[in-house]
Design an enzyme around this catalytic site. Structure first.
Site, mmCIF file in Angstrom:
data_model
loop_
_atom_site.group_PDB
_atom_site.id
_atom_site.type_symbol
_atom_site.label_atom_id
_atom_site.label_comp_id
_atom_site.label_asym_id
_atom_site.label_seq_id
_atom_site.Cartn_x
_atom_site.Cartn_y
_atom_site.Cartn_z
ATOM 1 N N GLY A 1 -0.112 -8.210 1.910
ATOM 2 C CA GLY A 1 -1.204 -7.391 2.427
ATOM 3 C C GLY A 1 -2.416 -7.384 1.513
ATOM 4 N N ASN B 1 -0.578 4.742 5.229
ATOM 5 C CA ASN B 1 0.750 4.589 4.618
ATOM 6 C C ASN B 1 1.287 5.877 4.008
ATOM 7 O OD1 ASN B 1 -1.549 3.784 2.920
ATOM 8 N ND2 ASN B 1 -0.047 3.701 1.279
ATOM 9 N N GLN C 1 1.110 -1.317 7.734
ATOM 10 C CA GLN C 1 2.171 -0.371 8.131
ATOM 11 C C GLN C 1 2.518 -0.464 9.613
ATOM 12 O OE1 GLN C 1 4.112 1.487 6.232
ATOM 13 N NE2 GLN C 1 3.051 1.135 4.295
ATOM 14 N N SER D 1 2.564 -7.578 6.068
ATOM 15 C CA SER D 1 3.333 -7.802 4.846
ATOM 16 C C SER D 1 4.827 -7.764 5.172
ATOM 17 C CB SER D 1 2.965 -6.704 3.837
ATOM 18 O OG SER D 1 3.626 -6.923 2.628
ATOM 19 N N HIS E 1 7.614 -7.406 3.586
ATOM 20 C CA HIS E 1 8.594 -6.460 3.031
ATOM 21 C C HIS E 1 8.526 -5.074 3.645
ATOM 22 C CE1 HIS E 1 6.068 -4.176 -0.035
ATOM 23 N NE2 HIS E 1 5.238 -5.122 0.312
ATOM 24 N N CYS F 1 2.313 2.486 -4.932
ATOM 25 C CA CYS F 1 1.405 1.865 -5.878
ATOM 26 C C CYS F 1 0.814 2.888 -6.844
ATOM 27 C CB CYS F 1 0.296 1.153 -5.119
ATOM 28 S SG CYS F 1 0.951 0.272 -3.709
HETATM 29 N N1 PLP Z 1 -2.095 -1.820 2.944
HETATM 30 C C1 PLP Z 1 -1.236 -0.830 3.211
HETATM 31 C C2 PLP Z 1 -1.570 0.171 4.271
HETATM 32 C C3 PLP Z 1 -0.025 -0.746 2.520
HETATM 33 O O1 PLP Z 1 0.835 0.236 2.788
HETATM 34 C C4 PLP Z 1 0.263 -1.713 1.519
HETATM 35 C C5 PLP Z 1 1.497 -1.619 0.713
HETATM 36 O O2 PLP Z 1 1.954 -0.531 0.396
HETATM 37 C C6 PLP Z 1 -0.670 -2.742 1.294
HETATM 38 C C7 PLP Z 1 -1.837 -2.757 2.020
HETATM 39 C C8 PLP Z 1 -0.405 -3.804 0.286
HETATM 40 O O3 PLP Z 1 0.524 -4.723 0.793
HETATM 41 P P1 PLP Z 1 1.328 -5.733 -0.177
HETATM 42 O O4 PLP Z 1 2.377 -4.919 -0.838
HETATM 43 O O5 PLP Z 1 1.935 -6.738 0.744
HETATM 44 O O6 PLP Z 1 0.337 -6.337 -1.086
#
Ligand code: PLP
Length: 381
Positions: A71, A152, A180, A200, A202, A328
């Protein structure tokens, strides 16, 4: 002791059938998809079959799907291309986006490449569409709108059709961060006014480190990562072959079982919500939990006391894995930028519960019993 995992918005366990699909590409089918001999050709075929399958499931064209590392990379690609290829001088976004968007926009603004504007939020955390329209109407500057499909942390879903129509009306480009929702929501991209989405693996029982970028065929952008000619010259680097195969398999399984999984997971979410309301005094919910909201996420505010002020730690001690905001930002003391943007009360602690098809009602019962115990302390004056 068995752990209870309720942090599926952070990441999900790999589905056994996905691993099975990936295994041959981690063992005997190890070729480089760019090699012209048979090892390479069988791997190239796997990548292209995966692309075709993903495009079909999202109702896009295979040429509109690019595989990336996830993502974050997809979002960076979009934002960079908006500025450097599409001539955008303004990015309209919101203060509750994922850091993949927010920090990139802040960086671009510091560089002097763009002016960032943040759309107002309604009381329940939804994007204020009237404010978005005012902002779009206020300038003729080439603009990218980057607003997430589902948040998220609180789960709020933004109506892609409505935002997309506004962007079309004012000739702005539109990126929806769908990390999401890809794998949790049916897409029909040929009938959705969106220019870019990302996904993404995972987040829906696929592997980590692999994702997609969808670029509407009407848009032409150049690569973000330079090097070889992979991904039709759009994303250099030897393909994450088994990741790509796993991504496609996970999306196929998620799409085939969407109705069943959605019903089951929604049931778990409402069960937890009802149990918390019945058993814990002063509990509150963030976002539009009764309205347009992800069935996988429940963001809860508990009254602060000695035990709940360390709630994540105390739950972890009881082998319950949840998050205080996005994964994160966990570990950092600043707390969640999303919750801060929505509420300003220091007498509450926020926990995000996020569910998958692998959770059970028994797990929820256990979590509620632990939370009852943790919230029974007298509140700090
Ligand atoms: N955007 C959203 C809404 C997310 O929840 C996340 C991951 O938590 C990301 C972007 C980032 O994705 P990735 O973990 O694949 O880099």
């Amino acid at each position: 002791m068995k752990r209870i995992y309720l942090d599926n918005a952070a990441t999900t366990p790999l589905e056994p059938q996905v691993l099975e699909a990936m295994m041959p590409y981690m063992t005997e089918k190890f070729g480089n998809p760019s090699s012209v001999y048979s090892y390479g050709r069988e791997c190239r075929l796997a990548v292209e079959m995966a692309r075709k399958s993903v495009a079909g499931l999202l109702k896009a064209r295979p040429a509109e799907i690019f595989f990336t590392s996830g993502g974050t990379e997809s979002t960076n690609t979009v934002l960079y291309a908006a500025v450097h290829d599409l001539g955008c001088k303004r990015i309209i976004t919101s203060s509750i986006e994922h850091h993949a968007t927010l920090h990139t926009v802040e960086f671009f603004e510091k560089k002097g490449w763009i002016k960032a504007e943040y759309v107002k939020l309604n009381k329940n955390g939804h994007i204020d569409l009237a404010d978005l329209e005012n902002k779009l109407a206020s300038s003729n500057e080439k603009t990218l709108v980057s607003l997430m499909h589902a948040n998220n942390e609180i789960g709020n879903i933004t109506d892609i059709q409505q935002v997309g129509m506004l962007c079309r009306k004012y000739d702005a480009f539109y990126h929806a961060d769908t990390v999401q929702t890809v794998g949790h929501f049916p897409f029909d991209l040929q009938n959705t006014p969106v220019d870019f989405i990302n996904g993404s693996g995972h987040k829906f029982h696929g592997p980590k480190g692999v994702g997609i970028l969808y670029v509407n065929e009407r848009i032409k952008i150049s690569p973000y990562i330079h090097g070889g000619g992979q991904e039709r010259n759009m994303r250099a680097g030897t393909e994450n072959l088994y990741g790509i195969v796993g991504f496609a398999k996970a999306l196929e399984l998620a799409s085939n079982n969407y109705e069943k999984d959605r019903a089951y997971i929604s049931g778990l979410k409402s069960y937890l919500k009802n149990q918390l309301q019945e058993n814990i005094e002063g509990v509150e919910f963030n976002g539009d939990q009764e309205g347009n909201c992800l069935y996988t996420v429940l963001s809860v505010c508990f009254p602060k006391n000695e035990k709940t002020s360390m709630i994540l730690f105390n739950l972890d001690m009881q082998h319950i894995c949840v998050s205080g905001g996005s994964a994160c930002s966990s570990g950092a003391d600043a707390g969640s930028h999303v919750i801060r943007a929505l509420r300003n009360d220091s007498d509450k602690v926020t926990v995000r519960f996020s569910f998958s098809k692998f959770n059970t009602k028994e797990e929820i019962d256990h979590v509620v019993a632990v939370l009852k115990e943790l919230t029974q302390e007298t509140a700090i004056a």
